[in-house]
Write a protein that holds these residues in place. Sequence first.
Motif, PDB file in Angstrom:
ATOM      1  N   LEU A  41      -9.923   0.149  22.853  1.00 56.44           N
ATOM      2  CA  LEU A  41     -11.165   0.037  22.004  1.00 56.44           C
ATOM      3  C   LEU A  41     -12.106  -0.989  23.067  1.00 56.44           C
ATOM      4  O   LEU A  41     -13.361  -0.704  22.878  1.00 56.44           O
ATOM      5  N   SER A  42     -11.661  -1.560  23.984  1.00 55.26           N
ATOM      6  CA  SER A  42     -12.567  -2.376  24.784  1.00 55.26           C
ATOM      7  C   SER A  42     -13.256  -1.442  25.733  1.00 55.26           C
ATOM      8  O   SER A  42     -14.216  -1.876  26.431  1.00 55.26           O
ATOM      9  N   ARG A  43     -12.787  -0.313  25.915  1.00 55.91           N
ATOM     10  CA  ARG A  43     -13.692   0.706  26.747  1.00 55.91           C
ATOM     11  C   ARG A  43     -15.018   0.827  26.254  1.00 55.91           C
ATOM     12  O   ARG A  43     -15.884   1.189  27.046  1.00 55.91           O
ATOM     13  N   LEU A  44     -15.398   0.858  24.814  1.00 54.10           N
ATOM     14  CA  LEU A  44     -16.661   1.061  24.330  1.00 54.10           C
ATOM     15  C   LEU A  44     -17.501  -0.111  24.762  1.00 54.10           C
ATOM     16  O   LEU A  44     -18.846   0.020  24.639  1.00 54.10           O
ATOM     17  N   LEU A  45     -16.823  -1.293  24.818  1.00 57.88           N
ATOM     18  CA  LEU A  45     -17.672  -2.681  25.296  1.00 57.88           C
ATOM     19  C   LEU A  45     -18.621  -2.330  26.744  1.00 57.88           C
ATOM     20  O   LEU A  45     -19.681  -2.671  26.867  1.00 57.88           O
ATOM     21  N   ALA A  46     -17.761  -1.567  27.639  1.00 63.00           N
ATOM     22  CA  ALA A  46     -18.298  -1.412  29.025  1.00 63.00           C
ATOM     23  C   ALA A  46     -19.194  -0.247  29.019  1.00 63.00           C
ATOM     24  O   ALA A  46     -19.518   0.228  30.065  1.00 63.00           O
ATOM     25  N   ALA A  47     -19.363   0.612  28.051  1.00 57.75           N
ATOM     26  CA  ALA A  47     -19.904   1.815  27.990  1.00 57.75           C
ATOM     27  C   ALA A  47     -21.327   1.956  28.721  1.00 57.75           C
ATOM     28  O   ALA A  47     -21.644   2.844  29.423  1.00 57.75           O
ATOM     29  N   PRO A  48     -21.912   0.811  28.282  1.00 56.93           N
ATOM     30  CA  PRO A  48     -23.443   1.031  28.770  1.00 56.93           C
ATOM     31  C   PRO A  48     -23.514   0.816  30.347  1.00 56.93           C
ATOM     32  O   PRO A  48     -24.601   0.896  31.226  1.00 56.93           O
ATOM     33  N   MET A 150     -13.608   6.134  20.987  1.00 55.02           N
ATOM     34  CA  MET A 150     -14.529   6.320  19.915  1.00 55.02           C
ATOM     35  C   MET A 150     -13.764   6.679  18.773  1.00 55.02           C
ATOM     36  O   MET A 150     -14.043   6.340  17.513  1.00 55.02           O
ATOM     37  N   ASP A 151     -12.964   7.530  18.754  1.00 53.55           N
ATOM     38  CA  ASP A 151     -12.231   8.061  17.628  1.00 53.55           C
ATOM     39  C   ASP A 151     -11.421   6.934  16.761  1.00 53.55           C
ATOM     40  O   ASP A 151     -11.280   6.981  15.871  1.00 53.55           O
ATOM     41  N   LEU A 152     -10.819   6.225  17.853  1.00 55.90           N
ATOM     42  CA  LEU A 152      -9.807   5.023  17.489  1.00 55.90           C
ATOM     43  C   LEU A 152     -10.882   4.236  16.579  1.00 55.90           C
ATOM     44  O   LEU A 152     -10.559   3.697  15.728  1.00 55.90           O
ATOM     45  N   PRO A 196      -2.782   6.040   7.764  1.00 56.59           N
ATOM     46  CA  PRO A 196      -1.861   4.738   8.078  1.00 56.59           C
ATOM     47  C   PRO A 196      -1.216   4.977   9.370  1.00 56.59           C
ATOM     48  O   PRO A 196      -0.612   3.845   9.892  1.00 56.59           O
ATOM     49  N   ASP A 197      -1.066   6.133   9.925  1.00 61.95           N
ATOM     50  CA  ASP A 197      -0.437   6.162  11.213  1.00 61.95           C
ATOM     51  C   ASP A 197      -1.367   5.619  12.110  1.00 61.95           C
ATOM     52  O   ASP A 197      -2.469   5.826  12.446  1.00 61.95           O
ATOM     53  N   ARG A 198      -0.677   5.042  13.182  1.00 60.99           N
ATOM     54  CA  ARG A 198      -1.169   4.155  14.250  1.00 60.99           C
ATOM     55  C   ARG A 198      -1.762   5.096  15.448  1.00 60.99           C
ATOM     56  O   ARG A 198      -2.622   4.855  15.990  1.00 60.99           O
ATOM     57  N   LEU A 199      -1.247   6.284  15.222  1.00 61.14           N
ATOM     58  CA  LEU A 199      -1.747   7.115  16.471  1.00 61.14           C
ATOM     59  C   LEU A 199      -2.597   8.408  15.717  1.00 61.14           C
ATOM     60  O   LEU A 199      -2.962   9.477  16.262  1.00 61.14           O
ATOM     61  N   SER A 200      -3.261   8.100  14.321  1.00 62.32           N
ATOM     62  CA  SER A 200      -4.011   9.074  13.975  1.00 62.32           C
ATOM     63  C   SER A 200      -5.235   9.369  14.384  1.00 62.32           C
ATOM     64  O   SER A 200      -5.700  10.452  14.345  1.00 62.32           O
ATOM     65  N   TYR A 201      -5.518   8.624  15.255  1.00 61.45           N
ATOM     66  CA  TYR A 201      -6.949   9.004  15.907  1.00 61.45           C
ATOM     67  C   TYR A 201      -6.899   9.978  17.041  1.00 61.45           C
ATOM     68  O   TYR A 201      -7.671  10.790  17.378  1.00 61.45           O
ATOM     69  N   LEU A 202      -5.654  10.343  17.519  1.00 61.23           N
ATOM     70  CA  LEU A 202      -5.391  11.274  18.389  1.00 61.23           C
ATOM     71  C   LEU A 202      -4.986  12.712  17.695  1.00 61.23           C
ATOM     72  O   LEU A 202      -5.487  13.682  18.358  1.00 61.23           O
ATOM     73  N   ASP A 203      -4.747  12.671  16.677  1.00 61.60           N
ATOM     74  CA  ASP A 203      -4.446  14.006  15.908  1.00 61.60           C
ATOM     75  C   ASP A 203      -4.996  13.832  14.608  1.00 61.60           C
ATOM     76  O   ASP A 203      -4.205  13.635  13.619  1.00 61.60           O
ATOM     77  N   PRO A 204      -6.244  13.665  14.205  1.00 63.02           N
ATOM     78  CA  PRO A 204      -6.883  13.627  12.987  1.00 63.02           C
ATOM     79  C   PRO A 204      -6.877  14.622  11.940  1.00 63.02           C
ATOM     80  O   PRO A 204      -6.814  15.711  12.293  1.00 63.02           O
ATOM     81  N   LYS A 205      -6.135  14.296  10.752  1.00 65.54           N
ATOM     82  CA  LYS A 205      -6.100  15.375   9.725  1.00 65.54           C
ATOM     83  C   LYS A 205      -6.821  15.008   8.734  1.00 65.54           C
ATOM     84  O   LYS A 205      -6.349  13.975   7.777  1.00 65.54           O
ATOM     85  N   PRO A 206      -8.094  15.698   8.351  1.00 62.73           N
ATOM     86  CA  PRO A 206      -9.068  15.443   7.280  1.00 62.73           C
ATOM     87  C   PRO A 206      -8.228  15.599   5.875  1.00 62.73           C
ATOM     88  O   PRO A 206      -7.481  16.466   5.805  1.00 62.73           O
ATOM     89  N   ALA A 207      -8.546  15.036   4.790  1.00 66.45           N
ATOM     90  CA  ALA A 207      -8.155  15.422   3.507  1.00 66.45           C
ATOM     91  C   ALA A 207      -8.937  16.561   3.061  1.00 66.45           C
ATOM     92  O   ALA A 207      -8.081  17.268   2.429  1.00 66.45           O
ATOM     93  N   ASN A 208      -9.966  16.776   3.375  1.00 63.19           N
ATOM     94  CA  ASN A 208     -10.941  17.757   2.811  1.00 63.19           C
ATOM     95  C   ASN A 208     -11.942  18.145   4.004  1.00 63.19           C
ATOM     96  O   ASN A 208     -13.111  17.784   3.910  1.00 63.19           O
ATOM     97  N   GLU A 209     -11.327  18.859   4.953  1.00 60.09           N
ATOM     98  CA  GLU A 209     -12.344  19.143   6.190  1.00 60.09           C
ATOM     99  C   GLU A 209     -13.478  19.902   5.868  1.00 60.09           C
ATOM    100  O   GLU A 209     -14.552  19.559   6.452  1.00 60.09           O
ATOM    101  N   SER A 210     -13.423  21.008   4.770  1.00 62.67           N
ATOM    102  CA  SER A 210     -14.659  21.643   4.468  1.00 62.67           C
ATOM    103  C   SER A 210     -15.800  20.824   3.850  1.00 62.67           C
ATOM    104  O   SER A 210     -17.084  20.829   4.511  1.00 62.67           O
TER     105      SER A 210
END
Length: 361
Positions: A41-48, A150-152, A196-210
Amino acid sequence: MARCFNHKLVLNFCNLLFLLCGTMLIVSGCYLYTDTRRILLSRLLAAPSERLSALPQPLLYYIALGLCVAGFVAVLAAVIGFWASCLHTYCFLSVYFLSVVVLLLAESVVCLAITLWPHCLGISLDETQMVKALQANYGIPGQEQFTNAMDLAQTRFGCCGMSGAINYDTSLWRLQEYGQRNWAVPLSCCVLENAPDRLSYLDPKPANESQCQSLERTSYERERYTESCLPHLDGWYREQYSVFLGASLVMGLVEFCVLLAIILSCTGIATQRATLASDTQHLRKRAKSRQVLVENLYEPEVELRDVGAGVRSMCLGSRHVSSEDFKELYVQPRDLYKQRHNTTFKPIASDYQTPMRSYLV
């Protein structure tokens, strides 16, 4: 009061606190090193910042290594402090003093840089720059680290985009179709089933994608996060900064106490040496006085005089010596001629001892 104050005890106590602080720094660095989500997450702080963005790892990764190194140096300095306390010499106390001063100055410089000039380190949360960084880096090949960060942030804080979901409309991810054509926002902006999964940002599964990818607000407002991520990132940064600053203040206070204890130990060494020199000089004068007294004991010029009140004095040449001075030198001989009551008429062994007499002129 001065005798009750033990300089070594104070120095060893401060050394123990310093050793504990160094150990805590090592433990904190190891914990931060294993916290991959926080580091990512600290990667976003140094983005600019172009310089920090070019680093192979996020900012907190190097901070974790720095904490471990600083903790190791602090532990090593504390060991030198215990050694200096045992030897109690100026040399080792000076080495210990310089080590603590270097650590204190380094921490002060880092804290001042983070507090007063964060832009010098490349830390900036300016909205315009953050939006540009998002549009230029998200979803681009070779920028997987920024994309995952960013996904995290979006799955953790429940937000979408730096200032809103509209940031993705003009991003390279949308214009060059790095994602699917019918996606208006990344899947991490949607309400997820596996949140609730800690790694959900790597494989996001929307409840209603459409409905999440719908262009009508009435359709996606329940299935998509609508808040901006920048305020959450700013709050997270302030939280990390507060923890770091608080730990630095505690460490600085302990180091200041160690420096004060070293100074007190140096003054204690000087006081002990002065006291020892004074006692040695006093003993030498006393021994010399006794030697002169013994040498002049049998001089013919000695003359007893009555001083008064039953006290007699001697005249040794040009000075007078009181008879009280001879108490430690003259031992009264045992009277062998006083009458003894011996009704058994048996010889007593003590009567046959060779008498030793000492005469005082």
